[in-house]
Design a protein around this motif. Structure first.
Motif, PDB file in Angstrom:
ATOM      1  N   LEU A  66     -46.478   5.345-117.974  1.00 61.28           N
ATOM      2  CA  LEU A  66     -45.367   5.203-117.261  1.00 61.28           C
ATOM      3  C   LEU A  66     -45.989   4.248-115.878  1.00 61.28           C
ATOM      4  O   LEU A  66     -45.086   3.571-115.679  1.00 61.28           O
ATOM      5  CB  LEU A  66     -44.915   6.487-116.732  1.00 61.28           C
ATOM      6  N   ASP A  67     -47.076   4.515-115.726  1.00 60.25           N
ATOM      7  CA  ASP A  67     -47.715   3.906-114.563  1.00 60.25           C
ATOM      8  C   ASP A  67     -48.286   2.490-114.825  1.00 60.25           C
ATOM      9  O   ASP A  67     -48.719   1.702-114.063  1.00 60.25           O
ATOM     10  CB  ASP A  67     -48.595   4.629-113.748  1.00 60.25           C
ATOM     11  N   GLY A  68     -48.123   1.996-116.182  1.00 57.81           N
ATOM     12  CA  GLY A  68     -48.645   0.863-116.671  1.00 57.81           C
ATOM     13  C   GLY A  68     -50.104   0.609-116.863  1.00 57.81           C
ATOM     14  O   GLY A  68     -50.549  -0.238-117.420  1.00 57.81           O
ATOM     15  N   GLN A 114     -40.754  -1.547-115.985  1.00 59.52           N
ATOM     16  CA  GLN A 114     -41.351  -1.032-115.009  1.00 59.52           C
ATOM     17  C   GLN A 114     -42.734  -0.468-115.215  1.00 59.52           C
ATOM     18  O   GLN A 114     -43.767  -1.271-114.669  1.00 59.52           O
ATOM     19  CB  GLN A 114     -40.909   0.526-114.621  1.00 59.52           C
ATOM     20  N   ALA A 115     -43.023  -0.343-116.391  1.00 60.66           N
ATOM     21  CA  ALA A 115     -44.687  -0.199-116.926  1.00 60.66           C
ATOM     22  C   ALA A 115     -45.423  -1.559-116.973  1.00 60.66           C
ATOM     23  O   ALA A 115     -46.316  -1.580-116.644  1.00 60.66           O
ATOM     24  CB  ALA A 115     -44.711   0.776-118.147  1.00 60.66           C
ATOM     25  N   GLN A 116     -44.671  -2.247-117.920  1.00 61.06           N
ATOM     26  CA  GLN A 116     -45.301  -3.714-117.966  1.00 61.06           C
ATOM     27  C   GLN A 116     -45.248  -4.523-116.748  1.00 61.06           C
ATOM     28  O   GLN A 116     -46.371  -5.092-116.686  1.00 61.06           O
ATOM     29  CB  GLN A 116     -44.342  -4.340-119.119  1.00 61.06           C
ATOM     30  N   TRP A 117     -44.508  -4.167-116.056  1.00 59.26           N
ATOM     31  CA  TRP A 117     -44.548  -4.919-114.505  1.00 59.26           C
ATOM     32  C   TRP A 117     -45.702  -4.527-113.832  1.00 59.26           C
ATOM     33  O   TRP A 117     -46.705  -5.299-113.079  1.00 59.26           O
ATOM     34  CB  TRP A 117     -43.242  -4.940-113.742  1.00 59.26           C
ATOM     35  N   LEU A 118     -45.971  -3.182-113.690  1.00 56.42           N
ATOM     36  CA  LEU A 118     -47.058  -2.371-112.947  1.00 56.42           C
ATOM     37  C   LEU A 118     -48.495  -2.709-113.626  1.00 56.42           C
ATOM     38  O   LEU A 118     -49.433  -2.885-113.078  1.00 56.42           O
ATOM     39  CB  LEU A 118     -46.658  -0.930-112.833  1.00 56.42           C
ATOM     40  N   HIS A 119     -48.230  -2.810-115.025  1.00 52.69           N
ATOM     41  CA  HIS A 119     -49.676  -3.226-115.864  1.00 52.69           C
ATOM     42  C   HIS A 119     -50.147  -4.687-115.278  1.00 52.69           C
ATOM     43  O   HIS A 119     -51.297  -4.734-115.076  1.00 52.69           O
ATOM     44  CB  HIS A 119     -49.444  -3.201-117.129  1.00 52.69           C
ATOM     45  N   LYS A 120     -49.220  -5.469-115.151  1.00 53.30           N
ATOM     46  CA  LYS A 120     -49.625  -6.987-114.585  1.00 53.30           C
ATOM     47  C   LYS A 120     -49.655  -7.010-113.043  1.00 53.30           C
ATOM     48  O   LYS A 120     -50.602  -7.841-112.457  1.00 53.30           O
ATOM     49  CB  LYS A 120     -48.749  -7.978-115.002  1.00 53.30           C
ATOM     50  N   HIS A 121     -49.044  -6.288-112.413  1.00 52.29           N
ATOM     51  CA  HIS A 121     -49.028  -6.280-110.953  1.00 52.29           C
ATOM     52  C   HIS A 121     -49.156  -4.897-110.448  1.00 52.29           C
ATOM     53  O   HIS A 121     -48.120  -4.298-109.846  1.00 52.29           O
ATOM     54  CB  HIS A 121     -47.626  -6.853-110.442  1.00 52.29           C
ATOM     55  N   PRO A 122     -50.140  -4.188-110.591  1.00 52.46           N
ATOM     56  CA  PRO A 122     -50.545  -2.808-109.993  1.00 52.46           C
ATOM     57  C   PRO A 122     -50.272  -2.681-108.407  1.00 52.46           C
ATOM     58  O   PRO A 122     -50.107  -1.395-107.996  1.00 52.46           O
ATOM     59  CB  PRO A 122     -51.992  -2.669-110.390  1.00 52.46           C
ATOM     60  N   GLN A 123     -50.399  -3.641-107.752  1.00 56.84           N
ATOM     61  CA  GLN A 123     -50.046  -3.569-106.280  1.00 56.84           C
ATOM     62  C   GLN A 123     -48.740  -3.200-105.851  1.00 56.84           C
ATOM     63  O   GLN A 123     -48.453  -2.853-104.733  1.00 56.84           O
ATOM     64  CB  GLN A 123     -50.733  -4.930-105.591  1.00 56.84           C
ATOM     65  N   HIS A 124     -47.628  -3.584-106.686  1.00 58.36           N
ATOM     66  CA  HIS A 124     -46.225  -3.656-106.386  1.00 58.36           C
ATOM     67  C   HIS A 124     -45.792  -2.118-106.761  1.00 58.36           C
ATOM     68  O   HIS A 124     -46.401  -1.277-107.173  1.00 58.36           O
ATOM     69  CB  HIS A 124     -45.647  -4.683-107.359  1.00 58.36           C
ATOM     70  N   THR A 125     -44.471  -2.044-105.947  1.00 60.36           N
ATOM     71  CA  THR A 125     -43.795  -0.792-106.220  1.00 60.36           C
ATOM     72  C   THR A 125     -42.499  -1.256-107.002  1.00 60.36           C
ATOM     73  O   THR A 125     -41.994  -2.205-106.866  1.00 60.36           O
ATOM     74  CB  THR A 125     -43.276  -0.234-104.802  1.00 60.36           C
ATOM     75  N   THR A 126     -41.928  -0.286-107.977  1.00 63.33           N
ATOM     76  CA  THR A 126     -40.745  -0.593-108.518  1.00 63.33           C
ATOM     77  C   THR A 126     -39.779   0.573-107.973  1.00 63.33           C
ATOM     78  O   THR A 126     -40.030   1.653-107.608  1.00 63.33           O
ATOM     79  CB  THR A 126     -40.927  -0.203-109.906  1.00 63.33           C
ATOM     80  N   VAL A 127     -38.616   0.199-107.986  1.00 65.72           N
ATOM     81  CA  VAL A 127     -37.129   1.096-107.596  1.00 65.72           C
ATOM     82  C   VAL A 127     -36.525   0.775-108.843  1.00 65.72           C
ATOM     83  O   VAL A 127     -36.368   0.154-109.557  1.00 65.72           O
ATOM     84  CB  VAL A 127     -36.686   0.711-106.339  1.00 65.72           C
ATOM     85  N   ASP A 128     -35.441   1.886-108.897  1.00 67.42           N
ATOM     86  CA  ASP A 128     -34.588   2.131-109.987  1.00 67.42           C
ATOM     87  C   ASP A 128     -33.362   1.407-109.606  1.00 67.42           C
ATOM     88  O   ASP A 128     -32.813   1.398-108.438  1.00 67.42           O
ATOM     89  CB  ASP A 128     -34.291   3.525-110.266  1.00 67.42           C
ATOM     90  N   LEU A 129     -32.941   0.571-110.740  1.00 66.64           N
ATOM     91  CA  LEU A 129     -31.550  -0.244-110.581  1.00 66.64           C
ATOM     92  C   LEU A 129     -30.919   0.130-111.610  1.00 66.64           C
ATOM     93  O   LEU A 129     -31.012  -0.155-112.683  1.00 66.64           O
ATOM     94  CB  LEU A 129     -32.161  -1.642-110.603  1.00 66.64           C
ATOM     95  N   ARG A 130     -29.501   0.618-111.295  1.00 69.50           N
ATOM     96  CA  ARG A 130     -28.668   0.753-112.432  1.00 69.50           C
ATOM     97  C   ARG A 130     -27.178   0.027-112.320  1.00 69.50           C
ATOM     98  O   ARG A 130     -27.195  -0.428-111.010  1.00 69.50           O
ATOM     99  CB  ARG A 130     -28.255   2.290-112.307  1.00 69.50           C
TER     100      ARG A 130
END
Length: 307
Positions: free
Chosen positions: A261-263, A128-144
């Motif tokens: 946590l927010d990248g 999540q953190a690395q994705w938001l670091h590269k794509h800060p305009q995106h939203t992440t959701v939990d996947l289990r």
């Protein structure tokens, strides 16, 4: 005296693949084996994010108990799920040759979303953190859930993509048509590797497992896990680490990172080291991270996760 080695495993498709891989290696060496499958607490609770469950070794705890109670002789784990400190009486007895360490983004055939607003699914704070670091305009959701159920959830929801470990999908032939390799994403410590544990007093199994140990993978994952342990990450911080060995130059390449946590914040080491320095390498790199702002960042992460 020969004995039948009872191999403990979670009962997911991927975990069973791992157990059967160990079984074949042992059978080929003349050892007798039986697979014993059990459900872990991590498999039973699939609605709550991993970091909120607050249990160290949520995917390994059930097998640890079975091992200590003598219900199984060895346990096979995805190494990145194993706590950096094993329970008293249980020891690492073998690390198998590592598979693919890369994370991949599974998507639905159109990558236009990469430059727009989008929702990406992952149960990992590191991803999540690395994705938001590269794509800060995106939203992440939990996947289990296990690999199969996570792929199904991606199909069933309006998310644009979900992040997986390539090794898991490859091992059970579930790598879909539409994916991209995330070479820029630092993997979890020991990602792509399998660990086999046994009782510290079980000489028979210790000797058997020593025959299937892969030394290069053992050393590289040791360094990564030492880095994680020194940072006090466990499953509760966005920490990545990868060590590779260049046999030609006898050099280890270490890449380790800690993210907010927010990248938005990133502290990273990316260096080459001589092989002779491997025993303290993970610790020393973690100390460098901590002294470069990592201590304050780790305290912030711990405070945020308690809320």
């Amino acid at each position: 005296m020969k004995k039948n080695i009872r191999i403990g495993t979670r009962d997911s498709q991927l975990a069973l693949w791992q157990a059967h891989t160990v079984e074949k290696l042992l059978n080929d060496l003349g050892y007798s084996t039986t697979i014993v499958a059990v459900k872990s607490e991590g498999d039973l609770q699939v609605t709550q994010p991993l970091y909120e469950l607050g249990i160290t070794g949520i995917f390994t705890k059930t097998l640890d108990i079975a091992l200590l109670e003598g219900k199984i002789d060895i346990a096979v784990h995805s190494m990145k799920d194993v706590p950096t400190s094993l329970p008293e009486g249980i020891v690492q007895a073998a690390v198998l040759e590592r598979g693919n360490t890369t994370d991949i983004l599974v998507h639905k055939g159109n990558l236009d979303f990469l430059e727009k607003n989008a929702t990406i699914a992952t149960g990992s704070l590191r991803r999540q953190a690395q994705w938001l670091h590269k794509h800060p305009q995106h939203t992440t959701v939990d996947l289990r859930g296990n690999v199969n159920s996570r792929l199904q959830k991606l199909k069933d929801n309006a998310w644009q993509g979900a992040i997986f470990a390539a090794a898991g999908l490859e091992r059970i032939n579930l790598k879909p048509e539409h994916y991209i390799n995330l070479e820029w994403m630092t993997p979890a410590p020991a990602q792509g590797a399998m660990m086999v544990v046994t009782s510290a007093e079980d000489t028979y199994c210790l000797n058997a497992l020593a025959e299937i140990n892969h030394v290069e993978t053992e050393i590289c994952t040791y360094i990564e896990r030492q880095f994680l342990k020194t940072l006090e990450g466990g499953c509760t911080a966005p920490i990545g680490a990868l060590v590779t060995y260049n046999e030609k130059d006898d050099v280890l390449h270490f890449k380790g990172s800690l993210f907010s946590l927010d990248g938005k914040e990133k502290i990273e080491i990316d260096k080459n080291f001589e092989l002779k320095d491997w025993k303290k390498l993970g610790h020393n790199c973690a100390v460098e991270i901590l002294e470069n702002g990592g201590k304050e960042l780790m305290n912030t992460i711990k405070t945020q996760l308690k809320k």
